[in-house]
Design an enzyme around this catalytic site. Structure first.
Site, PDB file in Angstrom:
ATOM      1  CB  ALA A   1      -3.136   5.806   5.280  1.00 54.06           C
TER       2      ALA A   1
ATOM      3  CG  ASN B   1       3.197   9.180  -2.426  1.00 55.60           C
ATOM      4  OD1 ASN B   1       2.933   9.079  -3.625  1.00 55.60           O
ATOM      5  ND2 ASN B   1       4.425   9.094  -1.970  1.00 55.60           N
TER       6      ASN B   1
ATOM      7  CB  THR C   1      -0.878  -0.003   1.253  1.00 53.19           C
ATOM      8  OG1 THR C   1      -0.053  -0.418   2.361  1.00 53.19           O
ATOM      9  CG2 THR C   1      -2.014  -0.986   1.118  1.00 53.19           C
TER      10      THR C   1
ATOM     11  CD  GLU D   1     -10.128  -2.923   2.513  1.00 52.13           C
ATOM     12  OE1 GLU D   1     -10.306  -4.118   2.679  1.00 52.13           O
ATOM     13  OE2 GLU D   1     -10.249  -2.094   3.418  1.00 52.13           O
TER      14      GLU D   1
HETATM   15 MO1  MOS Z   1      -8.708  -5.368   3.981  1.00 52.70          MO
HETATM   16  S1  MOS Z   1      -9.843  -7.061   3.476  1.00 52.70           S
HETATM   17  O1  MOS Z   1      -9.509  -4.959   5.404  1.00 52.70           O
HETATM   18  O2  MOS Z   1      -7.120  -6.023   4.073  1.00 52.70           O
END
Ligand code: MOS
Length: 734
Positions: free
Chosen positions: A505, A627, A463, A699
């Site tokens: 984050a 970022n 991420t 997500e």
């Molecule tokens: Mo996400 S399924 O909460 O890594």
């Protein structure tokens, strides 16, 4: 106190760990080599339910290099791990002869080399007494239970509102079982030294793994260290402590050797969770003018037997649109399937497919543009509290996304655009992710050379945590980006939340910010009473961090670097901790989730039914973007995942519940050829409830994306496919 606005945040700095990763120098759990390390290989059940009648380990035990063969007949009792944010760890392995799913671990073979362990594992003979396998959501023999979280919710009188609505849509939507499929095979290396356990492990929460292992083996957490500096993707699979982890630890204890256990690609389909399949019934009522009057959303999804994990399919529905009457209900059905877990935007990815498809159907019924319908029903306030969101640029997402996409060129009539031999369709959907954060602690140090080290036992599952937190610390301390190092993935560091729910984050950013502020305060404490310092007499409120030290506001001559302060006081370093807690409602606002609008152009071959996604525009409100480059990567990854969910991804099981496509050759994910250029635009403004202004975006792009594709396919062909994945067969079927 203020901090100088550093240019590092919101810029497009490349990943600080990028060089390590592309040169192969980053040590993933799979790469860990410990002197004297032995290798463990799992033997898994080939039946879906029943009992082990007999397990013959003699040949395996006598095979070259074999150190131990562990089965339910010789395993000690292991205690189930503790509750985590997403439920308890799955039941510990090998505790009985009962088989609950295909791919259940039935033996572990440990040998000097991986090849020896694998060869010996093939010699383990298991005789089963097969039982009846319950593998279908509509099997009347299956146990059905209400989903513990988020639970059923009712507002207003849905039945009456639906009965009297001008227009209604009733439809059932189906989503497939998907597998997380991170590239990095999950791996655990366990080593005991004088009752101290060190574990290198693929996961999204090192402290959670430590807690779970402490409970399972009855040892103090302080005698366990979990290391997870790099993760080769996880997509939620690392949020639970799966049975192979305690098995690796047990194998190391039994053999008195460091042991590595790595799952095979096929085992990744049965051993680390998956997105459960769902059947969802949606009824929506609206007035002729396109005002929603009722939404009813019933979701049924699969669950393992003897395991519990919530599946928040309808979680986003009550907050999705302004609508007075809403009822959501979730049912989980226990099946003989590998225990599901969480997979990117768990629940909300599936729930948004149903809801956003139904909205599209309603728009058609009403003869209202689907974008216009969503704008008319925009939810201004949080349904529970009646408060406005702390930040909400949904309407701006609609406006900018539509403008970039050219939505106004969309003819209302489906099947009215062509490009050569293909029907062309435009579809859109709203995306949203509820606000989620959990407490984090970070620790910040400045050394006498002026460099900073900030850390917290978070993970970076791809991420960009390393990079983004380095930037947050750099800004807060006023120390140049390349003089700040961020550390994570080690339980010797303070606890962080699991990297899940897209909350890291924002929440860890708050903790890093708090730790840095606390450190600034400590520095001011050192110099405020020190006549030798140019900062003598100043208070915290009057200084600004920058240029590697502290400035007195409005007086450029009064400045001292951290290095100078530490040197004068003969200190090697100064360290402070900072903590974060999740935001709560203020008097006027409720903590906002993140919002998106997806616009998709799909081309469907007129004869073959093959679908190509040709263009995607995703407009995203993630608050302040920490970022641009890593954030864009998150959205692109989510869109690609959404295309896969919409068109390709499906665990296929035979009638006995065996997964028959457990490989990358047979389980199709969206690859480059399936993913067009994705135009990502960030809109909105910093969220006032986080120190950095950030909201979660990890997500977000998964939500609504599958529906946007399905809606584009409908617009191209006039065919509404309500079942994922949208295969050629479904497009051609009538
Ligand atoms: Mo996400 S399924 O909460 O890594």
């Amino acid at each position: 106190m203020t901090t100088a606005t550093a240019p590092v945040i919101a810029s497009s700095l490349s990943r600080v760990d990028g060089h390590l990763k592309v040169t192969g120098a980053a040590t993933y759990p799979l790469d860990v080599l410990v002197p004297g390390m032995a290798h463990a290989v799992l033997v898994q059940s080939t039946v879906t339910s029943g009992r082990i009648l007999c397990i013959d380990t003699k040949s395996a035990e006598g095979a070259p290099g074999v150190l131990a063969v562990i089965t339910h007949t010789n395993v000690p009792r292991l205690v189930q791990g503790p509750m985590t944010p997403i439920g308890p760890s799955p039941p510990p392995p090998l505790q009985s002869d009962v088989i609950l799913h295909f791919g259940q671990h039935v033996a572990l073979v440990v040998a000097e080399t991986f090849e020896q362990a694998r060869a010996a594992a093939s010699l383990v003979g298991v005789t089963y007494e097969p039982g009846t396998a319950i593998v279908s959501l509509d099997d009347p023999a299956a146990a059905r239970l209400p989903n513990a979280w988020p639970g059923d919710r009712t507002y207003g009188d849905v039945a009456n509102a639906l009965a009297s609505a001008d227009v209604r849509v009733d439809a059932t939507y189906v989503t497939a079982e998907n597998t997380n499929n991170p590239l990095g095979l999950f791996s655990t290396v366990a080593e005991w030294k004088d009752d101290f356990l060190t574990v290198h492990d693929t996961n999204q929460w090192p402290h959670g793994v430590r807690e779970s292992l402490a409970q399972t083996f009855g040892i103090d957490v302080n005698r366990i260290r979990v290391l997870t500096p790099f993760v080769g993707g996880a997509f939620g699979a690392g949020l639970r402590v799966w049975p192979h982890v305690p098995l690796a630890v047990l194998a190391a204890r039994v053999t008195k050797r460091p042991v590595k256990l790595t799952l095979t690609r096929a085992q990744m389909f049965t051993s680390i969770g998956h997105r459960p399949n769902s059947v969802q019934r949606i009824s929506i009522g609206a007035s002729r003018s396109g005002r929603l009057v009722a939404i009813e959303h019933h979701a049924t999804s699969s669950l393992g037997i003897g395991d519990d994990v919530p599946d928040p399919v309808t979680m986003g529905t009550p907050e999705s649109y302004a609508c007075p009457n809403v009822l959501v209900r979730n049912t989980q059905v226990r099946l003989h399937i590998p225990p599901p877990g969480w997979m990117r935007a768990p629940g909300e990815a599936e729930g948004s497919f149903a809801l956003e498809s139904a909205l599209d159907e309603l728009a058609c019924e009403l003869g209202i543009d689907p974008l216009e319908l969503r704008i008319r029903n925009h939810a201004q306030v949080d349904r529970e509290s009646g408060l406005r969101w702390s930040s909400d640029a949904t309407l701006e997402c609609y406006r900018q996304g539509a403008a970039r996409f050219g939505w106004t060129r969309r003819p209302a009539q489906p099947r009215s655009m062509r490009d050569g031999h293909a029907f062309v369709g435009y579809g859109m959907a709203r995306g949203a992710l509820v606000s989620f954060q959990a407490p984090c602690i970070a620790r910040a140090t400045v050394y006498r050379d002026g460099k900073a080290f900030v850390r917290s036992a978070a993970t970076d599952i791809g991420t960009g945590t390393y990079t983004v937190m380095t930037a947050v610390a750099s800004e807060a301390l006023g120390v140049a980006f390349d003089r700040v190092r961020f550390g994570l993935g080690d339980t010797e560091m303070p606890n962080s939340m699991a990297e899940g729910g897209s909350g890291l984050a924002a929440s860890l950013g708050n903790a890093v910010h708090a730790a840095c502020r606390s450190l600034l305060k400590a520095f001011v404490g050192l110099v405020g009473n020190d006549r030798r310092s140019p900062l003598y007499g100043c208070r915290l409120e009057r200084v600004t961090a920058g240029d590697g030290g502290l400035h007195v506001n409005g007086d450029p001559r009064r400045f001292e670097t951290y290095a100078e302060i530490l040197a004068r006081l003969q200190l090697d370093e100064l360290t402070r901790d900072g903590a974060s807690t999740p935001p709560v409602n203020t008097k006027t606002t409720a903590p906002a989730g993140s919002f998106a609008a997806h616009f998709v152009e799909a081309h469907v071959d007129a004869d073959l039914g093959t679908i190509r996604v040709r263009r995607v525009v995703s407009a995203v409100d993630g608050g302040r973007i920490l970022n641009e480059k890593t954030a864009r990567s998150q959205i692109i990854g989510g869109v690609a995942g959404g295309i896969g969910m919409a068109l390709l991804e499906e665990n296929v099981s035979d009638h006995t519940g065996r997964i028959v496509n457990a490989s990358f050759g047979d389980y199709l994910v969206a690859v480059n050829a399936d993913v067009p250029d994705i135009d990502v635009v960030f809109v909105g403004s910093p969220d006032p409830l986080t120190a950095t202004g950030a909201k979660g975006i990890g997500e977000l792009a998964l939500t609504g994306m599958a529906a946007a594709v399905a809606n584009a396919v409908y617009h191209a062909t006039g065919r509404r496919v309500r079942s994922l994945p949208i295969s050629v067969e479904k497009v051609l079927a009538e």
